[in-house]
Design an enzyme around this catalytic site. Sequence first.
Site, PDB file in Angstrom:
ATOM      1  CE  LYS A 164     -10.121  43.441  -9.390  1.00  0.00           C
ATOM      2  NZ  LYS A 164      -8.649  43.455  -9.538  1.00  0.00           N
ATOM      3  N   GLY A 181      -2.303  42.973  -3.495  1.00  0.00           N
ATOM      4  CA  GLY A 181      -1.288  43.021  -2.460  1.00  0.00           C
ATOM      5  C   GLY A 181      -0.470  41.757  -2.289  1.00  0.00           C
ATOM      6  CB  SER A 203       1.948  43.737  -9.158  1.00  0.00           C
ATOM      7  OG  SER A 203       1.068  44.762  -9.554  1.00  0.00           O
TER       8      SER A 203
END
Length: 267
Positions: A103, A192, A214
Amino acid sequence: MVMSLNIYGQNLDSRLLIGSALYPSPQVMKQAILASGSQVVTLSLKRQNPAEQAGQKIWQYLQEIVAQTKGHLLPNTAGCKTAKEAVTLAKMSREIFNTNWVKLEVIGDDYNLQPDPIELLSATETLIKDGFKVLPYCTDDLVLCQRLYDLGCQVIMPWASPIGTGKGLMNPYNLETIRMRLPEATLILDAGIGKPSDACLAMEMGYDGVLLNSAVALADNPVMMAKAFALALQAGEQGYVGGVMEQRQTAHPSTPTLDTPFWHQNS
């Protein structure tokens, strides 16, 4: 039924990719990842070095997860700010983790952690020539995504919003346009995402998968949240395949006045 996700020739049962950072403990991390059903787990050599004691413990848990799910590790170049730095870290990760998947992150701004498009393209070109299977993290910029695809990236990962903000899909138009203009690319929404409905919306747009960290790791109950995201992706995918009805400007009765069931006519 959820269709398989293909990443560089590897078929995966889950369309959810998940990160291994920020969890309250390694045990919770393992439980959450297993609950998500994900078969791709990201990790950063820069932040979780297996050579260090703390990194070794995380690495042990990740090995157990990969063995249990028959999945894949996806090393990332988080924290890199230049193409040279990212290429060096990618090569180190390939040696340590024995994978040519990476990544690719090259950050251009410390405030919103926005990727540097110029350095990203440079690093991508170098790594592809060296045999890497690159999954580039980028903004929702159509031209940049096209350039990455032209360089040989079969998988492209535009952001929903800046990393760790939880703001969800800031620019749905941009994301829909990328999907429409790159029909053959595998598109994975990255960064996000804040709540399961964000992931569901991405899948309803026709995205192939979602990568997040997250939103699960910082939830009050990461294990429960991981399960919620797994279900949200399934719902979004089935909604896309099922075909969402077109929006209308005027109202239309769901029960017409003619040929209605007899109990409506008698009322």
